[in-house]
Motif scaffolding. Structure first.
Motif, PDB file in Angstrom:
ATOM      1  N   LEU A  22     -19.445  58.517-130.200  1.00  0.00           N
ATOM      2  CA  LEU A  22     -20.750  58.128-129.519  1.00  0.00           C
ATOM      3  C   LEU A  22     -21.739  59.132-129.175  1.00  0.00           C
ATOM      4  O   LEU A  22     -22.858  59.211-129.232  1.00  0.00           O
ATOM      5  CB  LEU A  22     -20.505  57.024-128.564  1.00  0.00           C
ATOM      6  CG  LEU A  22     -21.815  56.325-127.857  1.00  0.00           C
ATOM      7  CD1 LEU A  22     -22.461  55.523-128.915  1.00  0.00           C
ATOM      8  CD2 LEU A  22     -21.335  55.413-126.553  1.00  0.00           C
ATOM      9  N   SER A  23     -21.187  60.049-128.531  1.00  0.00           N
ATOM     10  CA  SER A  23     -21.879  61.351-127.721  1.00  0.00           C
ATOM     11  C   SER A  23     -22.267  62.234-128.897  1.00  0.00           C
ATOM     12  O   SER A  23     -23.424  62.599-128.832  1.00  0.00           O
ATOM     13  CB  SER A  23     -21.076  61.890-126.758  1.00  0.00           C
ATOM     14  OG  SER A  23     -19.961  62.539-127.517  1.00  0.00           O
ATOM     15  N   THR A  25     -22.979  61.303-132.057  1.00  0.00           N
ATOM     16  CA  THR A  25     -24.064  60.328-132.639  1.00  0.00           C
ATOM     17  C   THR A  25     -25.347  60.436-132.037  1.00  0.00           C
ATOM     18  O   THR A  25     -26.431  60.545-132.627  1.00  0.00           O
ATOM     19  CB  THR A  25     -23.583  58.891-133.164  1.00  0.00           C
ATOM     20  OG1 THR A  25     -22.389  58.995-133.836  1.00  0.00           O
ATOM     21  CG2 THR A  25     -24.574  58.224-134.029  1.00  0.00           C
ATOM     22  N   TRP A  26     -25.159  60.039-130.713  1.00  0.00           N
ATOM     23  CA  TRP A  26     -26.492  59.871-129.708  1.00  0.00           C
ATOM     24  C   TRP A  26     -27.020  61.102-129.831  1.00  0.00           C
ATOM     25  O   TRP A  26     -28.464  61.295-129.651  1.00  0.00           O
ATOM     26  CB  TRP A  26     -25.960  59.595-128.432  1.00  0.00           C
ATOM     27  CG  TRP A  26     -27.092  59.210-127.432  1.00  0.00           C
ATOM     28  CD1 TRP A  26     -27.938  59.629-127.059  1.00  0.00           C
ATOM     29  CD2 TRP A  26     -27.507  57.494-127.475  1.00  0.00           C
ATOM     30  NE1 TRP A  26     -28.904  59.185-126.368  1.00  0.00           N
ATOM     31  CE2 TRP A  26     -28.594  57.739-126.518  1.00  0.00           C
ATOM     32  CE3 TRP A  26     -26.828  56.280-127.834  1.00  0.00           C
ATOM     33  CZ2 TRP A  26     -29.141  56.446-126.190  1.00  0.00           C
ATOM     34  CZ3 TRP A  26     -27.272  55.362-127.355  1.00  0.00           C
ATOM     35  CH2 TRP A  26     -28.570  55.392-126.397  1.00  0.00           C
ATOM     36  N   SER A  27     -26.345  62.334-129.520  1.00  0.00           N
ATOM     37  CA  SER A  27     -27.140  63.752-129.434  1.00  0.00           C
ATOM     38  C   SER A  27     -27.638  64.173-130.740  1.00  0.00           C
ATOM     39  O   SER A  27     -28.576  64.734-130.585  1.00  0.00           O
ATOM     40  CB  SER A  27     -26.229  64.623-128.663  1.00  0.00           C
ATOM     41  OG  SER A  27     -25.153  65.046-129.422  1.00  0.00           O
ATOM     42  N   SER A  29     -28.815  62.395-133.164  1.00  0.00           N
ATOM     43  CA  SER A  29     -30.090  61.966-133.152  1.00  0.00           C
ATOM     44  C   SER A  29     -31.399  62.699-132.651  1.00  0.00           C
ATOM     45  O   SER A  29     -32.333  62.852-133.421  1.00  0.00           O
ATOM     46  CB  SER A  29     -30.045  60.606-132.800  1.00  0.00           C
ATOM     47  OG  SER A  29     -30.054  60.272-131.613  1.00  0.00           O
ATOM     48  N   PHE A  30     -31.221  62.906-131.376  1.00  0.00           N
ATOM     49  CA  PHE A  30     -32.050  63.759-130.709  1.00  0.00           C
ATOM     50  C   PHE A  30     -32.380  65.291-131.490  1.00  0.00           C
ATOM     51  O   PHE A  30     -33.918  65.679-131.708  1.00  0.00           O
ATOM     52  CB  PHE A  30     -31.954  64.172-129.412  1.00  0.00           C
ATOM     53  CG  PHE A  30     -31.858  62.722-128.556  1.00  0.00           C
ATOM     54  CD1 PHE A  30     -33.349  62.327-128.121  1.00  0.00           C
ATOM     55  CD2 PHE A  30     -30.916  62.059-128.144  1.00  0.00           C
ATOM     56  CE1 PHE A  30     -33.498  61.004-127.495  1.00  0.00           C
ATOM     57  CE2 PHE A  30     -31.253  60.731-127.267  1.00  0.00           C
ATOM     58  CZ  PHE A  30     -32.447  60.450-127.055  1.00  0.00           C
ATOM     59  N   ARG A  49     -37.272  55.646-140.531  1.00  0.00           N
ATOM     60  CA  ARG A  49     -36.460  55.019-139.489  1.00  0.00           C
ATOM     61  C   ARG A  49     -36.511  53.541-139.620  1.00  0.00           C
ATOM     62  O   ARG A  49     -35.351  53.065-139.239  1.00  0.00           O
ATOM     63  CB  ARG A  49     -36.650  55.439-138.114  1.00  0.00           C
ATOM     64  CG  ARG A  49     -36.553  57.084-137.926  1.00  0.00           C
ATOM     65  CD  ARG A  49     -36.708  57.456-136.395  1.00  0.00           C
ATOM     66  NE  ARG A  49     -35.704  56.953-135.643  1.00  0.00           N
ATOM     67  CZ  ARG A  49     -35.652  57.126-134.306  1.00  0.00           C
ATOM     68  NH1 ARG A  49     -36.650  57.886-133.860  1.00  0.00           N
ATOM     69  NH2 ARG A  49     -34.676  56.693-133.940  1.00  0.00           N
TER      70      ARG A  49
END
Length: 70
Positions: A22-23, A25-27, A29-30, A49
């Motif tokens: 999760l971390s 994937t989340w980071s 994307s930024f 998107r």
């Protein structure tokens, strides 16, 4: 009314792996949005998107066996 499940206070290896995924994937994307904004027009990024999100939701609905009423 269903009973409230007990809360585990310790994480097992599967929980840690999911948290790591999760971390990343989340980071990620930024990071990729920052790279994309410097290379592509904003409208292209937004359209891509929205298209990918709609495609993902349609696939999810199809896998659940529900109908898409267009």
């Amino acid at each position: 009314m269903s009973p409230i499940p007990a809360i585990r206070l310790k994480m097992n290896p599967k929980d840690l792996a999911l948290l790591l995924f999760l971390s990343l994937t989340w980071s990620g994307s930024f990071f990729f949005m920052e790279v994309a904004v410097s290379e592509l027009p904003v409208f292209t990024i937004v359209a891509a998107r929205v298209f990918l999100g709609a495609l993902t939701l349609c696939a999810f609905i199809y896998m659940r066996g529900q109908n898409l009423n267009f």
